[in-house]
Design an enzyme around this catalytic site. Structure first.
Site, short mmCIF file in Angstrom:
data_model
loop_
_atom_site.label_atom_id
_atom_site.label_comp_id
_atom_site.label_asym_id
_atom_site.label_seq_id
_atom_site.Cartn_x
_atom_site.Cartn_y
_atom_site.Cartn_z
CD GLU A 72 -1.53 -2.48 1.54
OE1 GLU A 72 -2.30 -3.44 1.38
OE2 GLU A 72 -0.37 -2.62 1.97
NE ARG B 177 3.93 -8.38 0.30
CZ ARG B 177 3.70 -7.37 -0.53
NH1 ARG B 177 4.40 -7.25 -1.64
NH2 ARG B 177 2.76 -6.49 -0.26
CG MET C 188 12.52 -5.07 3.50
SD MET C 188 11.40 -6.38 2.96
CE MET C 188 9.88 -5.46 2.82
CD GLU D 222 18.58 -3.51 -2.60
OE1 GLU D 222 19.52 -2.84 -3.07
OE2 GLU D 222 18.74 -4.60 -2.02
CG ASN E 172 2.25 -3.96 -8.02
OD1 ASN E 172 1.57 -4.01 -9.04
ND2 ASN E 172 2.99 -2.91 -7.71
CG LEU F 117 0.29 -2.84 -11.90
CD1 LEU F 117 -0.38 -1.61 -11.29
CD2 LEU F 117 -0.18 -3.03 -13.33
CD GLU F 118 6.83 -3.29 -7.51
OE1 GLU F 118 7.25 -4.45 -7.29
OE2 GLU F 118 6.82 -2.41 -6.64
#
EC number: 2.4.99.12
Length: 434
Positions: A73, A281, A321, A323, A347, A349-350
């Site tokens: 988020e 994650r 985290m 990167e 996600n 989209l990255e």
């Protein structure tokens, strides 16, 4: 009249039952704080923030407040926070999170440009204390955080509240059903900027006012692609061998790391110099993933110990985290986790923004419409299980033309959906003018 009275009584009873339950679970909350304090170094020093106890910087009253529960988020909110900084440069900006990893990401992205504090637990006294210290002009809640006491307190103080990038899965909607009357009351007067038509429809079912629901699109399409991600990715490839086939398993959960490692064994049978980059994650899984890779006999390196993998390594654990983008850029194929496990996906989209073909498992309800669009337009593919993941990774790594075609289509989907930040900012302007 009787029906209205019965509904009001039910709301009243549900609200006070909810408050009672929140107080009853407070001892468990404190136990959880103790556990997290052992896991995250200095976290115990910030426990009071969970109960609304903190010292805000001078000049906070009148601030703009953005709440983003965790890393995903916060990443989604990044372009919105930057737009708020640009359009309202003199307004103090507060960003709250729930998780320590979310807090770390806020500091990584924004440094001292924003004030970070943890969102208090949804206890009436904690919420009131929190709002009294900040006195925000506007509250922007990212995605799906609906805390009744917080929402009631904002309305009681006349603080405009908007859920931005709002999404609601079918599973979440079913979970909220027992509290529907309470949530309908909490959502009264709340503006909702939904990601999609489906999300808008679900918020209507939840009880949001249809007149206050807008379809704004997904903020994550407006995320900035770090200007140096491609350059760093190219440098990484030079270090481990530019022509090596490389794939990444990103944002993985329990069970998915093992599936990715076993898939990589299959890939190595055909492409013996292939490299797997793997990023769990949650930080607490970093060490377990490294042990699992070594246990299967892989020559393994990690970001913390080795910096970058060498030519001899076959698995590289990204135990850091924030990167992922350069490592997506350094990969030929991206598998996005949380989708083989029953998490709902993460996600996509990255990698799409970097023109990488995307693979996902069957469970993508957290990013339902984006994933459907990506698959429909040929920028992504679904995998059924671990063996299917191995087959699809191998197929893509062996076919450069197909990879590049999928990558172009993934980027086209990403580009075609941009503009959500501008739509949300117009809503923000309207609320602040009111």
């Amino acid at each position: 009249m009787l029906s209205y009275t019965a509904a009001s009584v039910r709301e009243f009873v549900l609200r006070y039952l909810y408050i009672l339950v929140m107080y009853l679970v407070t001892p468990l909350i404190v136990l959880r704080l103790l556990t997290r304090g052992m896991r995250y170094g200095n976290y115990h020093r910030r426990w009071p923030e969970r109960f609304g106890v903190f010292e805000p910087p001078a000049g906070m009253p009148g601030c703009l407040w953005v709440h983003a529960v965790s890393v995903g988020e916060v990443n989604a909110a990044e372009p919105l926070v930057k737009a708020l900084r640009a359009d309202y440069p003199h307004a103090p900006l507060v960003v709250t999170t729930v998780t320590p990893t979310g807090s770390a990401r806020v500091h990584q992205l924004f440094g001292d440009e924003v004030f970070h504090v943890y969102l208090p637990y949804d206890l009436p006294f904690a919420v009131e204390r929190f709002l009294q210290r900040l006195r925000p002009r506007l509250a922007l809640i990212v995605e799906t955080e609906i805390w009744p006491n917080l929402y009631f307190a904002c309305r009681g103080r006349g603080i405009p509240l908007m859920i931005v990038n709002a999404r609601l899965s079918e599973r979440s909607l079913r979970g909220y059903r027992p509290l529907m009357p309470l949530l309908r009351s909490a959502l009264r007067g709340v503006r909702v900027a939904a990601q999609s038509r489906t999300d808008a429809a679900r918020y209507r079912l939840l009880g949001a006012d249809p007149e206050l629901i807008t379809i704004s699109g997904n903020l994550k399409f407006d995320m900035p692609v770090p200007y140096d991600a491609v350059r760093i990715g190219e440098e990484l490839r030079q270090g481990w061998g530019r022509l090596r086939p490389v794939w990444i398993a990103a944002s993985t959960h329990e069970g998915e790391e093992q599936a990715a490692l076993e898939a990589h064994l299959k890939v190595l049978e055909r492409l013996p110099d292939a490299l797997l980059l793997i990023a769990a994650r949650h930080p607490e899984r970093f060490r377990m993933v490294e042990h699992a890779a070594r246990g299967l006999g892989f020559a393994t390196a990690s970001r913390s110990a080795d910096g970058v993998p060498g030519v001899a390594h076959r698995v590289f654990v990204i135990d850091s985290m924030g990167e992922l983008m350069p490592f997506f850029a350094a990969s030929d194929v991206a598998f996005v986790g949380g989708s083989l496990a029953s998490i709902g996906g993460h996600n996509v989209l990255e990698p799409a923004a970097l023109s990488r073909p995307v693979l996902v498992g069957p469970n993508t309800y957290n990013f339902e419409e984006i994933t459907l669009t990506l698959v429909r337009e040929g920028g992504g593919e679904r995998v059924a299980d671990g063996p299917d993941l191995a087959a699809k990774v191998l197929g893509l790594l062996s076919d450069r033309a197909r990879r590049e075609r999928m990558g172009r289509r993934a980027r086209m989907v990403f580009d075609s959906e941009r503009g959500a930040v501008g739509r949300v900012m117009r809503l923000v302007d309207g609320l602040l003018e009111e």
